[in-house]
Motif scaffolding. Structure first.
Motif, PDB file in Angstrom:
ATOM      1  N   UNK A   9       0.823  -1.207   0.000  1.00 52.33           N
ATOM      2  CA  UNK A   9       0.000   0.000   0.000  1.00 52.33           C
ATOM      3  C   UNK A   9       0.861   1.262   0.000  1.00 52.33           C
ATOM      4  N   UNK A  10       1.976   1.224   0.712  1.00 55.19           N
ATOM      5  CA  UNK A  10       2.884   2.377   0.707  1.00 55.19           C
ATOM      6  C   UNK A  10       3.491   2.569  -0.677  1.00 55.19           C
ATOM      7  N   UNK A  11       3.856   1.485  -1.331  1.00 57.25           N
ATOM      8  CA  UNK A  11       4.380   1.571  -2.703  1.00 57.25           C
ATOM      9  C   UNK A  11       3.338   2.217  -3.612  1.00 57.25           C
ATOM     10  N   UNK A  12       2.112   1.756  -3.511  1.00 58.45           N
ATOM     11  CA  UNK A  12       1.042   2.293  -4.360  1.00 58.45           C
ATOM     12  C   UNK A  12       0.744   3.753  -4.038  1.00 58.45           C
ATOM     13  N   UNK A  13       0.784   4.118  -2.772  1.00 57.76           N
ATOM     14  CA  UNK A  13       0.542   5.500  -2.375  1.00 57.76           C
ATOM     15  C   UNK A  13       1.606   6.415  -2.991  1.00 57.76           C
ATOM     16  N   UNK A  28      13.597   4.122  -1.462  1.00 52.69           N
ATOM     17  CA  UNK A  28      14.061   5.128  -0.493  1.00 52.69           C
ATOM     18  C   UNK A  28      12.881   5.745   0.258  1.00 52.69           C
ATOM     19  N   UNK A  29      11.809   6.061  -0.456  1.00 53.95           N
ATOM     20  CA  UNK A  29      10.652   6.727   0.170  1.00 53.95           C
ATOM     21  C   UNK A  29       9.896   5.814   1.141  1.00 53.95           C
ATOM     22  N   UNK A  30       9.915   4.494   0.880  1.00 58.16           N
ATOM     23  CA  UNK A  30       9.174   3.595   1.766  1.00 58.16           C
ATOM     24  C   UNK A  30      10.067   2.904   2.796  1.00 58.16           C
ATOM     25  N   UNK A  31      11.381   3.128   2.686  1.00 54.56           N
ATOM     26  CA  UNK A  31      12.306   2.575   3.668  1.00 54.56           C
ATOM     27  C   UNK A  31      12.593   1.098   3.476  1.00 54.56           C
ATOM     28  N   UNK A  37      11.686  -4.116  -3.133  1.00 52.40           N
ATOM     29  CA  UNK A  37      10.748  -3.138  -3.679  1.00 52.40           C
ATOM     30  C   UNK A  37      10.424  -3.497  -5.125  1.00 52.40           C
ATOM     31  N   UNK A  38      11.448  -3.818  -5.902  1.00 54.70           N
ATOM     32  CA  UNK A  38      11.270  -4.215  -7.300  1.00 54.70           C
ATOM     33  C   UNK A  38      10.374  -5.453  -7.405  1.00 54.70           C
TER      34      UNK A  38
END
Length: 154
Positions: A9-13, A28-31, A37-38
């Motif tokens: 959900x953080x990735x999508x946000x 970087x933005x989601x830590x 992440x990929x």
């Protein structure tokens, strides 16, 4: 994808705010590190949660200065006539959005054109030319107060 966890959900946000970000910037933005992440992003894309990546334009800056919402009623509601109407609407570039709705009207259209003259042309030569149109009521946008394409996910 059956369920989206908090990280998905953080990735999508983040992507809803800027779809141009690369995987490193998202990570970087989601830590999270780049590789997980990929992998999560590819899994989300494969699941169909992400419909597409688009560029949103400022209508006034590309000459699209008139926005109208059209409430449309059909005369008859047989399946062939409904399908014919929907196919015709789907092919009209002036119609940005179309919803089959419950209530007084059958459809709600968001129409964007250059000016009132173009709207009149659209209304009389395209929309009114569709078989089975009963009524059309138009409301013209004076000021856009809020327009977003992002879902709240967190």
């Amino acid at each position: 994808m059956d369920t989206l966890d908090k990280t998905d959900r953080r990735i999508l946000q983040v992507l809803q705010q800027d779809a141009r970000l690369n995987t490193k910037e998202i990570a970087h933005r989601i830590g999270l590190s780049v590789t997980p992440t990929y992998e999560r992003l590819k899994k989300i894309e494969k699941s169909g949660v992400i419909k597409s990546y688009v560029t949103l334009l400022e209508g006034d800056k590309v000459g699209k200065t008139l926005m109208a919402f059209c409430n449309v009623s059909l005369q008859l509601h047989s399946q062939p006539l409904i399908k014919k109407f929907e196919a015709a609407i789907a092919g009209m570039t002036e119609v940005m959005e179309c919803y089959h709705v419950a209530g007084t009207y059958d459809y709600l259209l968001k129409v964007v054109v250059d000016d009132m003259r173009r709207y009149q042309h659209f209304l009389t030569n395209k929309l009114a030319a569709i078989e089975n149109i009963g009524q059309v009521h138009s409301s013209f946008v004076m000021t856009e107060i809020k327009h977003t394409t992002a879902f709240e996910l967190l």
